[in-house]
Structure formats: structure tokens, C-alpha cells
Write an enzyme that holds these catalytic residues in place. Sequence first.
Site, PDB file in Angstrom:
ATOM      1  N   GLY A  76     -10.554  -1.015   3.941  1.00  0.00           N
ATOM      2  CA  GLY A  76     -11.169   0.305   3.988  1.00  0.00           C
ATOM      3  C   GLY A  76     -10.745   1.192   2.832  1.00  0.00           C
ATOM      4  CD  GLN A 102     -10.397   4.602  13.405  1.00  0.00           C
ATOM      5  OE1 GLN A 102     -10.555   4.290  14.587  1.00  0.00           O
ATOM      6  NE2 GLN A 102      -9.330   4.257  12.729  1.00  0.00           N
ATOM      7  CB  SER A 121     -11.199  -1.690   7.342  1.00  0.00           C
ATOM      8  OG  SER A 121      -9.990  -2.411   7.309  1.00  0.00           O
ATOM      9  CG  HIS A 143      -6.987  -3.840   9.773  1.00  0.00           C
ATOM     10  ND1 HIS A 143      -6.187  -2.934  10.414  1.00  0.00           N
ATOM     11  CD2 HIS A 143      -7.285  -3.277   8.582  1.00  0.00           C
ATOM     12  CE1 HIS A 143      -5.993  -1.873   9.636  1.00  0.00           C
ATOM     13  NE2 HIS A 143      -6.658  -2.060   8.520  1.00  0.00           N
ATOM     14  CB  THR A 178     -10.116 -15.636  -6.658  1.00  0.00           C
ATOM     15  OG1 THR A 178     -10.060 -16.051  -8.018  1.00  0.00           O
ATOM     16  CG2 THR A 178     -10.510 -16.814  -5.783  1.00  0.00           C
ATOM     17  CB  CYS A 237      -1.705   7.740   6.938  1.00  0.00           C
ATOM     18  SG  CYS A 237      -3.032   6.612   7.328  1.00  0.00           S
TER      19      CYS A 237
HETATM   20  C1  LIG Z   1      -7.849   2.555   8.740  1.00  0.00           C
HETATM   21  C2  LIG Z   1      -8.767   3.467   8.025  1.00  0.00           C
HETATM   22  C3  LIG Z   1      -8.985   3.367   6.638  1.00  0.00           C
HETATM   23  C4  LIG Z   1      -8.213   2.400   5.784  1.00  0.00           C
HETATM   24  O1  LIG Z   1      -8.565   1.061   6.004  1.00  0.00           O
HETATM   25  P1  LIG Z   1      -7.559  -0.087   5.508  1.00  0.00           P
HETATM   26  O2  LIG Z   1      -8.336  -1.342   5.673  1.00  0.00           O
HETATM   27  O3  LIG Z   1      -6.376  -0.033   6.401  1.00  0.00           O
HETATM   28  O4  LIG Z   1      -7.236   0.189   4.074  1.00  0.00           O
HETATM   29  C5  LIG Z   1      -9.896   4.212   6.054  1.00  0.00           C
HETATM   30  N1  LIG Z   1     -10.567   5.118   6.774  1.00  0.00           N
HETATM   31  C6  LIG Z   1     -10.394   5.258   8.104  1.00  0.00           C
HETATM   32  C7  LIG Z   1     -11.194   6.276   8.856  1.00  0.00           C
HETATM   33  C8  LIG Z   1      -9.487   4.444   8.772  1.00  0.00           C
HETATM   34  O5  LIG Z   1      -9.299   4.607  10.084  1.00  0.00           O
END
Ligand SMILES: *Cc1c(COP(=O)(O)O)cnc(C)c1O
Length: 387
Positions: free
Chosen positions: A70, A178, A198, A200, A236, A324
Site C-alpha cells: 500500500g 482498508q 495491499s 496483507h 523482478t 504507525c
Molecule cells: C496499511 C495501510 C497502508 C499501507 O499499506 P502497506 O502495505 O502496509 O504499506 C496504506 N493506507 C492505509 C489506509 C492502510 O491502512
Amino acid sequence: MIKYFDNAATTALDKDILDKMMEYFTDRYFNPSSIYTPSISVHKDVEESRKRVADAINAKAEEIYFTSGGSESDNLAIKGFAYANRKKGKHIITSCIEHPAIINSCKSLEKEGFEVTYLSVDENGFIKLDELENSIREDTILISVMTANNEIGTIEPIKEIGRIAHEHGIKFHTDAVQAIGSVKIDVEDMNIDMLSMSGHKFYGPKGVGVLYIKKGTNVTRMNDGGHQERDKRSGTENVPGIIGIGYAIEKAYKDFDKNVKRITELRDYYISEIEKRIPDIILNGDRTKRLPGNANFSFKYIEGESIMLLLDQKGICVSTGSACSSKTLEPSYVLLSIGLPHEIAHGSIRVSIGKHNTKEEVDYLIDSVVEVVEKLRAMSPLYEEEK
Ligand SMILES: *Cc1c(COP(=O)(O)O)cnc(C)c1O
């Protein structure tokens, strides 16, 4: 057993997704850019994954770009778009409750001569559409507003924001990290030109993300190197991650109705029990237009940090504000933006329920929060004074 209620920070990778990824770590380790038969076969699977992601948000496969997550997608969207379009204008509009990946990308552009308007939000965390319209200038090139906020769960009026952007010939980016798996997304219907996600955050792997870039939207790549991802993102490919995010998003929307209904019921149960059993609290974010799993409460007279630590001793994982900012002592800028005074913002706990949580776990969470809040308030001089 750990009771995990921090699904907004990360989610557990699904076992069946991991199973699908495994062969690309081992037997099928080939570089998808090479031109011998085993690589061509891996390349084909990468393209199938691109199609899975595209189908989930009503995009075209060639509009999907794989990144490392993300944060990288947000950086590429904001900076890559700004650099590619600086001749058209230097003004960007975003909101004051965006993820740091957006806010700090904007801050770094400001150092290079770009100008950024940070829209305020109301007490529920919504941007105001009239303030948005009034902020638009001749030289505005981009509007970026998140689909849903990671701390308070508020779901922004994305379709309307996109419509306003397009009426003025401005491109629209949304951080949907989110929202994916929790909100239905149709990039065509919702007037979205760029969208970040993202893996995860929806039971896929860490270290892989996507930036959707609509055809006709110019973005300059941010890292120089080879020609991967059609020259937008050198390096890559993270093949296992790419395979994983494709299956994860497909699964998230296949099981969408079932999961969202269950998670929403658990969240509403948590909210109503906490409101019934604990006085002097504030539910942050909108009551209905919020992410299904999100419940963010401020508990007056006590510290969120202390609540979190006492819950941790009971094996419960929750968050104070965002992951964060949880290592600093500053209260969350999102909670300050919705108008909470510092001392109340400090007493906040975000619970984010996921598809693996059970009713029994939520019952344990509720009892534990009640116990911990009562215990901390009994020791709080502030609480003594107010009574
Ligand atoms: C978690 C998150 C990100 C960052 O994503 P990562 O894959 O952890 O770098 C960005 N924006 C929002 C709203 C998030 O919740």
C-alpha cells in the site's frame, strides 16, 4: 491463545492462499521476464493474477500494476502522477486524515514547489464536498481521498468525490487499502482513476500491493531499472506475492456478503455492549457508514496506552490509534481532526474485527475491556475529580 482484534494493522494469511503461493517459491522459481518455457508459464500465471485483481474492481488487466504494498502504491500514485503532470499544474487536494504514505508523499512534493490543500473533516470523519469544490483551482491536477479511514473506519463518499473531480477535468486517486474486501469497489462506476491496495489487509501476503491506473492517466515511475510492469515499476516481480494477492482478492469478494454480515454483527454487538456497560465514552467515526470490523472508542479519564497494555496481559491485541503512531506519545492526528480534545484522544482504543474472530472471543473482549476500564478509572485522579 491470542485474541487478535487488530485486523486493520494486518490480517492472517489464509492457509489456502499460502498453499497456492508455495510452488512459486520452490519448483517454479523462474523469472517471469525470461523467455524459456518454464518462465513463459510463470509469466502466464502472473497475468492471470492480474486479471483476477482487475475483475474484482471492474478494471482491465492492463490497468493493474503490482507493487510492494500500500505504501509504495500511494507513493507512486501521488508522486508519480505529480511528476508526470507538473506542466498542467502544481496543486493537489487531499484530506487531513489520510494514511502517512499519502500525507508524507504530499509533504515531500510541497518541498519541490507543489501546493497541497488538506481538506478538513467533520466530527464523524467525512470530508465536506462543498469545501472540496471550493478548494479546486485552475492548476489543480489531482484529488486523493481515502475510501475508508484506517483508524475510525469512516467510509468517504468516493463516487461523489470522483464525480466532482471529473467535472473539473481533475484525476481522482483513492487509497482503498482498508476498503478492499470490506467495501464493494467498481472503479468505473465510482469515477476512480487510481486506486491503492495491499495484500496483507485482506488475508493475502505482506509485501505485495497493487496500484490501479486507469488508461489515459499519466504516471512516472518512481524507481529506475528494467521494464517490468510496463515500465511503471522496475524490479523482478514478487511472483509468490502476486499469485497470493490475486487469489486473496478473488476470495474476498466471493465470500463478501457472508463475511461482511458476520463481522458487522460482531462489531455492532461489541459497540452496543460497551455502550451499555461503560459510561463516559465516545464512539469515534460514523455509526453506519463505517468499515464492518471497526469500532474505535474514546474512554474518558484514562489512557489508551494503559488499556492496551492491560488487554495485552490478557492475550488481547488491539490498537491505540494507528499502528504507525503507536510508538509515539502524540495522540492520533485523525482523532484530533474530528475535534477530540488531546486528553480524550489519548484514551482511545481501536478494535478491528476480522473474519476469524468468534462470538466467544468478542465476549471475552467485552468483559476484559469493561474490567480494565473500571480498574484504570478507579486509579485515575481525573475520574475522581469529575465524579
Ligand atoms: C496499511 C495501510 C497502508 C499501507 O499499506 P502497506 O502495505 O502496509 O504499506 C496504506 N493506507 C492505509 C489506509 C492502510 O491502512
